[in-house]
Design a protein around this motif. Structure first.
Motif, PDB file in Angstrom:
ATOM      1  N   GLN A 107       0.810  -1.226   0.000  1.00 21.20           N
ATOM      2  CA  GLN A 107       0.000   0.000   0.000  1.00 21.20           C
ATOM      3  C   GLN A 107       0.839   1.270   0.000  1.00 21.20           C
ATOM      4  O   GLN A 107       0.476   2.251  -0.655  1.00 21.20           O
ATOM      5  CB  GLN A 107      -0.952  -0.032   1.201  1.00 21.20           C
ATOM      6  CG  GLN A 107      -1.964  -1.165   1.065  1.00 21.20           C
ATOM      7  CD  GLN A 107      -2.843  -1.323   2.275  1.00 21.20           C
ATOM      8  OE1 GLN A 107      -2.406  -1.118   3.401  1.00 21.20           O
ATOM      9  NE2 GLN A 107      -4.088  -1.690   2.065  1.00 21.20           N
ATOM     10  N   GLU A 110       1.985   2.234  -3.400  1.00 25.50           N
ATOM     11  CA  GLU A 110       0.818   2.745  -4.158  1.00 25.50           C
ATOM     12  C   GLU A 110       0.553   4.198  -3.787  1.00 25.50           C
ATOM     13  O   GLU A 110       0.290   5.040  -4.656  1.00 25.50           O
ATOM     14  CB  GLU A 110      -0.418   1.930  -3.770  1.00 25.50           C
ATOM     15  CG  GLU A 110      -0.982   1.070  -4.874  1.00 25.50           C
ATOM     16  CD  GLU A 110      -2.311   0.467  -4.452  1.00 25.50           C
ATOM     17  OE1 GLU A 110      -3.359   1.034  -4.791  1.00 25.50           O
ATOM     18  OE2 GLU A 110      -2.291  -0.559  -3.751  1.00 25.50           O
ATOM     19  N   LEU A 111       0.632   4.490  -2.487  1.00 20.31           N
ATOM     20  CA  LEU A 111       0.409   5.862  -2.017  1.00 20.31           C
ATOM     21  C   LEU A 111       1.487   6.784  -2.576  1.00 20.31           C
ATOM     22  O   LEU A 111       1.198   7.893  -3.042  1.00 20.31           O
ATOM     23  CB  LEU A 111       0.411   5.901  -0.478  1.00 20.31           C
ATOM     24  CG  LEU A 111       0.187   7.271   0.161  1.00 20.31           C
ATOM     25  CD1 LEU A 111      -1.213   7.804  -0.180  1.00 20.31           C
ATOM     26  CD2 LEU A 111       0.351   7.213   1.679  1.00 20.31           C
ATOM     27  N   VAL A 126      -6.174   4.905  -1.471  1.00 16.63           N
ATOM     28  CA  VAL A 126      -5.133   4.070  -0.833  1.00 16.63           C
ATOM     29  C   VAL A 126      -5.052   4.414   0.654  1.00 16.63           C
ATOM     30  O   VAL A 126      -4.966   3.520   1.507  1.00 16.63           O
ATOM     31  CB  VAL A 126      -3.735   4.320  -1.464  1.00 16.63           C
ATOM     32  CG1 VAL A 126      -2.722   3.334  -0.906  1.00 16.63           C
ATOM     33  CG2 VAL A 126      -3.777   4.231  -2.954  1.00 16.63           C
TER      34      VAL A 126
END
Ligand code: HEM
Length: 154
Positions: A107, A110-111, A126
């Protein structure tokens, strides 16, 4: 002073930093950031916060099993002699570790990508998912500490 006391101290400090840090992030910083900052500033803030906090989480993730195993051997002569709540603590540690690794490995990148691309809606999504995982980890950590502090004799 036996070897148990410093192990116990380090163990408690590691648990305090990890669970206390999640408590602060979830209960205090999150609502304050929503109230004060717009989406771009908030997402940049969280990226920076995670980068700093996760260094300490990594330390806790390493210190907890090492000191825990040390206490297990020094205090109970190994896994079989330990009370059930210590076994449960070890199991919950693995769950907490898995949730943390999910944020760290999946995650957070992704952020970072969303913030770099200035894609604020994607970043917000996210962040919402990270918030749910941290909420679960915080609940498990607090339940774990409550369980161990009560030292149940089942
Ligand atoms: C492999 C992982 C772990 C092992 C082997 C382990 C082992 C132990 C042992 C042997 C004790 C002493 C129990 C006693 O005095 O009867 C202890 C205490 C404690 N552990 Fe863990 N532990 C682990 C993970 C964790 C985690 C993830 C947390 C919290 C985030 C945690 C929080 C605590 C706390 C707060 C105590 C002190 C309880 C008290 O004395 O009231 N431990 N642990």
């Amino acid at each position: 002073m036996t070897v148990y006391a410093p192990l116990y101290t380090l163990h408690l400090l590691a648990a305090l930093i990890w669970v206390g840090g999640m408590f602060f992030a979830w209960m205090i910083l999150r609502p304050a950031a929503v109230e004060v900052l717009d989406a771009p500033a908030r997402l940049r803030l969280w990226l920076n916060v995670f980068k700093r906090f996760f260094v300490w989480v990594w330390a806790a993730v390493l210190v907890l099993p090492v000191t825990g195993m040390g206490m297990l051997h020094a205090g109970y002569g190994g896994f079989d002699g330990a009370p059930r709540y210590v076994h449960i603590m070890m199991g919950l540690y693995l769950v907490m570790l898995a949730l943390f690794l999910r944020i760290q490995a999946l995650q957070l990148p992704e952020l970072r990508r969303a913030v770099e691309a200035e894609d604020w809606p994607a970043g917000g999504q996210v962040l919402g998912r990270i918030r749910r995982v941290v909420g679960s980890n915080l609940s498990i950590g607090m339940a774990l500490i409550a369980l161990v502090a009560m030292r149940p004799s089942f």
